[in-house]
Design a protein around this motif. Structure first.
Motif, PDB file in Angstrom:
ATOM      1  N   HIS A 187       0.796  -1.226   0.000  1.00  0.00           N
ATOM      2  CA  HIS A 187       0.000   0.000   0.000  1.00  0.00           C
ATOM      3  C   HIS A 187       0.832   1.281   0.000  1.00  0.00           C
ATOM      4  CE1 HIS A 187      -3.095  -2.954   1.050  1.00  0.00           C
ATOM      5  NE2 HIS A 187      -3.842  -2.152   0.336  1.00  0.00           N
ATOM      6  N   CYS A 188       2.120   1.152  -0.128  1.00  0.00           N
ATOM      7  CA  CYS A 188       2.971   2.330  -0.251  1.00  0.00           C
ATOM      8  C   CYS A 188       2.633   3.026  -1.563  1.00  0.00           C
ATOM      9  CB  CYS A 188       4.443   1.909  -0.214  1.00  0.00           C
ATOM     10  SG  CYS A 188       5.552   3.302  -0.171  1.00  0.00           S
ATOM     11  N   LYS A 189       2.439   4.333  -1.518  1.00  0.00           N
ATOM     12  CA  LYS A 189       2.027   5.084  -2.701  1.00  0.00           C
ATOM     13  C   LYS A 189       3.237   5.538  -3.507  1.00  0.00           C
ATOM     14  CE  LYS A 189      -2.155   4.656  -1.335  1.00  0.00           C
ATOM     15  NZ  LYS A 189      -2.894   3.539  -1.815  1.00  0.00           N
ATOM     16  N   LYS A 190       3.031   5.575  -4.824  1.00  0.00           N
ATOM     17  CA  LYS A 190       4.069   6.032  -5.753  1.00  0.00           C
ATOM     18  C   LYS A 190       3.440   7.023  -6.720  1.00  0.00           C
ATOM     19  CE  LYS A 190       6.867   1.876  -5.736  1.00  0.00           C
ATOM     20  NZ  LYS A 190       6.299   0.592  -5.480  1.00  0.00           N
ATOM     21  N   PRO A 191       4.259   7.871  -7.326  1.00  0.00           N
ATOM     22  CA  PRO A 191       3.721   8.775  -8.354  1.00  0.00           C
ATOM     23  C   PRO A 191       3.116   7.977  -9.507  1.00  0.00           C
ATOM     24  CG  PRO A 191       5.948   9.423  -7.724  1.00  0.00           C
ATOM     25  CD  PRO A 191       5.677   8.095  -7.078  1.00  0.00           C
ATOM     26  N   LEU A 192       2.116   8.545 -10.150  1.00  0.00           N
ATOM     27  CA  LEU A 192       1.446   7.844 -11.243  1.00  0.00           C
ATOM     28  C   LEU A 192       2.339   7.702 -12.471  1.00  0.00           C
ATOM     29  CD1 LEU A 192      -2.144   9.334 -10.949  1.00  0.00           C
ATOM     30  CD2 LEU A 192      -1.299   7.124 -10.131  1.00  0.00           C
ATOM     31  N   ASN A 193       3.228   8.689 -12.676  1.00  0.00           N
ATOM     32  CA  ASN A 193       4.161   8.536 -13.793  1.00  0.00           C
ATOM     33  C   ASN A 193       5.291   7.600 -13.351  1.00  0.00           C
ATOM     34  OD1 ASN A 193       6.061   9.976 -12.260  1.00  0.00           O
ATOM     35  ND2 ASN A 193       5.602  11.903 -13.273  1.00  0.00           N
ATOM     36  N   ASP A 194       6.164   7.291 -14.236  1.00  0.00           N
ATOM     37  CA  ASP A 194       7.243   6.362 -13.897  1.00  0.00           C
ATOM     38  C   ASP A 194       8.524   7.077 -13.476  1.00  0.00           C
ATOM     39  OD1 ASP A 194       5.750   4.092 -14.335  1.00  0.00           O
ATOM     40  OD2 ASP A 194       6.287   3.949 -16.449  1.00  0.00           O
ATOM     41  N   ASP A 195       8.432   8.353 -13.148  1.00  0.00           N
ATOM     42  CA  ASP A 195       9.629   9.104 -12.786  1.00  0.00           C
ATOM     43  C   ASP A 195       9.876   9.030 -11.281  1.00  0.00           C
ATOM     44  OD1 ASP A 195      11.892  10.641 -12.944  1.00  0.00           O
ATOM     45  OD2 ASP A 195      10.809  12.545 -12.991  1.00  0.00           O
ATOM     46  N   PHE A 196      10.321   7.861 -10.841  1.00  0.00           N
ATOM     47  CA  PHE A 196      10.716   7.691  -9.446  1.00  0.00           C
ATOM     48  C   PHE A 196      11.822   6.654  -9.405  1.00  0.00           C
ATOM     49  CE2 PHE A 196       7.085   4.861 -10.108  1.00  0.00           C
ATOM     50  CZ  PHE A 196       7.555   3.639  -9.641  1.00  0.00           C
ATOM     51  N   LEU A 197      12.486   6.600  -8.269  1.00  0.00           N
ATOM     52  CA  LEU A 197      13.589   5.661  -8.107  1.00  0.00           C
ATOM     53  C   LEU A 197      13.317   4.782  -6.901  1.00  0.00           C
ATOM     54  CD1 LEU A 197      16.498   4.721  -8.875  1.00  0.00           C
ATOM     55  CD2 LEU A 197      17.321   6.455  -7.249  1.00  0.00           C
ATOM     56  N   THR A 198      13.467   3.484  -7.082  1.00  0.00           N
ATOM     57  CA  THR A 198      13.386   2.534  -5.979  1.00  0.00           C
ATOM     58  C   THR A 198      14.767   1.930  -5.793  1.00  0.00           C
ATOM     59  OG1 THR A 198      11.069   2.020  -6.466  1.00  0.00           O
ATOM     60  CG2 THR A 198      12.286   0.431  -5.130  1.00  0.00           C
ATOM     61  N   VAL A 199      15.251   1.995  -4.557  1.00  0.00           N
ATOM     62  CA  VAL A 199      16.552   1.393  -4.251  1.00  0.00           C
ATOM     63  C   VAL A 199      16.347   0.211  -3.314  1.00  0.00           C
ATOM     64  CG1 VAL A 199      17.861   3.520  -4.604  1.00  0.00           C
ATOM     65  CG2 VAL A 199      17.011   2.976  -2.314  1.00  0.00           C
ATOM     66  N   ASN A 200      17.186  -0.792  -3.475  1.00  0.00           N
ATOM     67  CA  ASN A 200      17.168  -1.952  -2.591  1.00  0.00           C
ATOM     68  C   ASN A 200      17.979  -1.575  -1.354  1.00  0.00           C
ATOM     69  OD1 ASN A 200      17.417  -4.346  -1.225  1.00  0.00           O
ATOM     70  ND2 ASN A 200      18.274  -5.489  -2.940  1.00  0.00           N
ATOM     71  N   SER A 201      17.298  -1.124  -0.331  1.00  0.00           N
ATOM     72  CA  SER A 201      17.988  -0.614   0.856  1.00  0.00           C
ATOM     73  C   SER A 201      18.460  -1.716   1.801  1.00  0.00           C
ATOM     74  CB  SER A 201      17.115   0.411   1.588  1.00  0.00           C
ATOM     75  OG  SER A 201      15.836  -0.103   1.842  1.00  0.00           O
ATOM     76  N   LYS A 202      18.348  -2.957   1.363  1.00  0.00           N
ATOM     77  CA  LYS A 202      18.999  -4.036   2.106  1.00  0.00           C
ATOM     78  C   LYS A 202      20.502  -4.015   1.819  1.00  0.00           C
ATOM     79  CE  LYS A 202      18.793  -8.897   3.282  1.00  0.00           C
ATOM     80  NZ  LYS A 202      18.021 -10.139   3.196  1.00  0.00           N
ATOM     81  N   GLU A 203      20.835  -3.511   0.632  1.00  0.00           N
ATOM     82  CA  GLU A 203      22.236  -3.389   0.227  1.00  0.00           C
ATOM     83  C   GLU A 203      22.882  -2.221   0.969  1.00  0.00           C
ATOM     84  OE1 GLU A 203      23.689  -5.596  -1.778  1.00  0.00           O
ATOM     85  OE2 GLU A 203      21.766  -6.643  -1.879  1.00  0.00           O
ATOM     86  N   PRO A 204      24.203  -2.193   1.065  1.00  0.00           N
ATOM     87  CA  PRO A 204      24.879  -1.061   1.712  1.00  0.00           C
ATOM     88  C   PRO A 204      24.624   0.243   0.948  1.00  0.00           C
ATOM     89  CG  PRO A 204      26.424  -2.871   1.278  1.00  0.00           C
ATOM     90  CD  PRO A 204      25.132  -3.223   0.617  1.00  0.00           C
ATOM     91  N   LEU A 205      24.519   1.328   1.670  1.00  0.00           N
ATOM     92  CA  LEU A 205      24.246   2.641   1.086  1.00  0.00           C
ATOM     93  C   LEU A 205      25.228   2.972  -0.035  1.00  0.00           C
ATOM     94  CD1 LEU A 205      22.749   5.386   1.126  1.00  0.00           C
ATOM     95  CD2 LEU A 205      24.296   6.083   2.939  1.00  0.00           C
ATOM     96  N   ASN A 206      26.488   2.653   0.147  1.00  0.00           N
ATOM     97  CA  ASN A 206      27.476   3.011  -0.878  1.00  0.00           C
ATOM     98  C   ASN A 206      27.266   2.245  -2.186  1.00  0.00           C
ATOM     99  OD1 ASN A 206      28.508   0.485  -0.233  1.00  0.00           O
ATOM    100  ND2 ASN A 206      30.471   1.239   0.508  1.00  0.00           N
ATOM    101  N   SER A 207      26.444   1.193  -2.183  1.00  0.00           N
ATOM    102  CA  SER A 207      26.188   0.450  -3.417  1.00  0.00           C
ATOM    103  C   SER A 207      25.140   1.125  -4.298  1.00  0.00           C
ATOM    104  CB  SER A 207      25.764  -0.989  -3.111  1.00  0.00           C
ATOM    105  OG  SER A 207      24.458  -1.031  -2.574  1.00  0.00           O
ATOM    106  N   TYR A 208      24.356   2.069  -3.759  1.00  0.00           N
ATOM    107  CA  TYR A 208      23.330   2.729  -4.570  1.00  0.00           C
ATOM    108  C   TYR A 208      23.339   4.254  -4.480  1.00  0.00           C
ATOM    109  CZ  TYR A 208      20.623   2.423  -0.169  1.00  0.00           C
ATOM    110  OH  TYR A 208      20.199   2.508   1.131  1.00  0.00           O
ATOM    111  N   ILE A 209      24.198   4.849  -3.672  1.00  0.00           N
ATOM    112  CA  ILE A 209      24.175   6.311  -3.532  1.00  0.00           C
ATOM    113  C   ILE A 209      24.492   7.021  -4.847  1.00  0.00           C
ATOM    114  CG2 ILE A 209      26.552   6.471  -2.656  1.00  0.00           C
ATOM    115  CD1 ILE A 209      23.520   8.700  -1.693  1.00  0.00           C
ATOM    116  N   ASN A 210      25.390   6.498  -5.655  1.00  0.00           N
ATOM    117  CA  ASN A 210      25.693   7.154  -6.941  1.00  0.00           C
ATOM    118  C   ASN A 210      24.485   7.137  -7.865  1.00  0.00           C
ATOM    119  OD1 ASN A 210      28.281   7.828  -6.142  1.00  0.00           O
ATOM    120  ND2 ASN A 210      29.190   5.986  -7.053  1.00  0.00           N
ATOM    121  N   GLN A 211      23.746   6.047  -7.867  1.00  0.00           N
ATOM    122  CA  GLN A 211      22.502   5.964  -8.662  1.00  0.00           C
ATOM    123  C   GLN A 211      21.499   7.007  -8.171  1.00  0.00           C
ATOM    124  OE1 GLN A 211      20.351   2.276  -8.134  1.00  0.00           O
ATOM    125  NE2 GLN A 211      19.023   2.654  -9.884  1.00  0.00           N
TER     126      GLN A 211
END
Length: 174
Positions: free
Chosen positions: A143-167
């Motif tokens: 039930h987490c809400k997202k914008p209706l357009n596809d302009d958003f970013l989902t990160v796998n926050s189980k991974e270490p922050l340094n693995s996705y911060i550049n993205q």
């Protein structure tokens, strides 16, 4: 300038990511847990009814976002984003100030890891200390809400922050 709405289940890493983004960009963080905790402290003192604190806290959050954007500052709203109204208000305030709207979801679909994070952090009055059931956890994720357009970013926050911060930083600046 930009306005970022963080999203994700409690304990998924929103605040950690928001702090890193703020450190790299100089933007201001409006933390919903800080606002709601202050209101809940007034509930304890009998000054506000508890069931009104969520809505009042969001009104205060957006008043602060408006205030900082009006000053020419970029802002991050650190909040679970469980209601469509939060996205609607976020996109509207971005249009009002003609700033980039960015939505970043910290996604962590691991019941045990979420509970581990929740029980090990220093808890504010407004924050949950654990998730009681796997079913409630999965229901909340759906039930987490997202914008209706596809302009958003989902990160796998189980991974270490340094693995996705550049993205994340590339997404913010695109």
């Amino acid at each position: 300038m930009f306005f970022i709405q963080m999203s994700g289940f409690p304990g998924s890493g929103k605040s950690t990511l928001a702090l890193e983004i703020a450190n790299r960009t100089g933007c201001i963080i409006v933390d919903h847990d800080v606002t709601k905790t202050a209101l809940l402290q007034s509930v304890v003192e009998g000054e506000i009814e508890e069931n009104a604190t969520g809505k009042i806290a969001y009104n205060m959050d957006f008043a602060l976002v408006d205030f900082y954007l009006a000053q020419g500052r970029s802002v991050i709203l650190d909040s679970p984003c469980l209601y469509s109204e939060i996205i609607e208000r976020g996109t509207a305030i971005s249009r009002k100030f003609e700033v980039k709207y960015k939505y970043i979801e910290c996604y962590l679909n691991d019941f045990s890891e979420i509970n581990s994070r929740l029980t090990s952090r220093q808890k504010r009055l407004s924050q949950i200390s654990e998730v009681k059931s796997v079913e409630a956890f999965h229901n909340a994720l759906k039930h987490c809400k997202k914008p209706l357009n596809d302009d958003f970013l989902t990160v796998n926050s189980k991974e270490p922050l340094n693995s996705y911060i550049n993205q994340v930083m590339e997404y913010i600046y695109k």
